[in-house]
Design a protein around this motif. Sequence first.
Motif, PDB file in Angstrom:
ATOM      1  N   LEU A 142       2.110  63.273  10.782  1.00 17.15           N
ATOM      2  CA  LEU A 142       2.260  63.658   9.385  1.00 17.15           C
ATOM      3  C   LEU A 142       3.728  63.695   8.994  1.00 17.15           C
ATOM      4  O   LEU A 142       4.589  64.027   9.811  1.00 17.15           O
ATOM      5  CB  LEU A 142       1.688  65.058   9.147  1.00 17.15           C
ATOM      6  N   GLU A 143       3.996  63.393   7.740  1.00 13.47           N
ATOM      7  CA  GLU A 143       5.333  63.615   7.204  1.00 13.47           C
ATOM      8  C   GLU A 143       5.525  65.120   6.989  1.00 13.47           C
ATOM      9  O   GLU A 143       4.572  65.890   6.975  1.00 13.47           O
ATOM     10  CB  GLU A 143       5.505  62.859   5.885  1.00 13.47           C
ATOM     11  N   GLU A 145       6.653  66.590   4.306  1.00  9.31           N
ATOM     12  CA  GLU A 145       6.445  67.025   2.927  1.00  9.31           C
ATOM     13  C   GLU A 145       5.074  67.673   2.746  1.00  9.31           C
ATOM     14  O   GLU A 145       4.067  67.156   3.234  1.00  9.31           O
ATOM     15  CB  GLU A 145       6.558  65.836   1.967  1.00  9.31           C
ATOM     16  N   SER A 148       1.298  65.915   2.531  1.00  4.10           N
ATOM     17  CA  SER A 148       1.089  64.809   3.457  1.00  4.10           C
ATOM     18  C   SER A 148      -0.237  64.997   4.172  1.00  4.10           C
ATOM     19  O   SER A 148      -0.574  66.100   4.594  1.00  4.10           O
ATOM     20  CB  SER A 148       2.246  64.764   4.464  1.00  4.10           C
ATOM     21  N   GLN A 150      -3.453  62.885   6.746  1.00  5.71           N
ATOM     22  CA  GLN A 150      -3.918  61.770   7.550  1.00  5.71           C
ATOM     23  C   GLN A 150      -5.393  61.967   7.862  1.00  5.71           C
ATOM     24  O   GLN A 150      -5.860  63.106   8.007  1.00  5.71           O
ATOM     25  CB  GLN A 150      -3.145  61.675   8.875  1.00  5.71           C
TER      26      GLN A 150
END
Length: 220
Positions: A142-143, A145, A148, A150
Amino acid sequence: MDIQALKQEQSARAAGVVREDDFAVMPPRYIAGADVGFEQGGEVTRAALVILEYPSMKLVEHQVARIATTMPYIPGYLSFREYPALLAAWQQLQLQPDLLFVDGQGIAHPRRLGVASHFGLLVDVPTIGVAKRLLCGKFAALEEEPGSRQPLVDKGEQIGWVLRSKRRCNPLFISPGHRVHLDTALDWVERCLQGYRLPEPTRWADAVASQRPAFTRLIS
């Protein structure tokens, strides 16, 4: 404890889980949150249920039930340990929620029956699992931010979403419990975030269960 019998029951119940949206009221007027914990060295199971009005997120009802724990902790079979106290708290509610968030797994479970799915089937209410830890499946990084996300995938099947709900916090593992579509589960969790890691329904359920200061101030 007959593990094989529990496994067979999980598989049978999982076949009855509805993975499409089935809301009697849309948008839901009342959203409930559920949290389960254990006291006295695990001898007592405590379940807290809250009901919030949407979209104000105002707390309108809360109930706590404490009962003798009915079975030991067995990984993968936690719902059998938790649901009796949840049912006891549910039976105390004056309002009937249109949607329920449960602190735990929905279909993001090896046999697709976490506590959110199990309890959702028992009370026949649209239910979403909001878990703090991964039980099964894999996901891409995951990013950092907030927002975010997935897909959470197990054996080639998407079973949930992994969501970064707050910066510098571990992600949430969101999955349908019962009568809620995969994408709808993510959507409603995001709608109920108000700057904290947890969405308001399960955040308040945890606050009620733990008698956190924010809750005690509210009812004093």
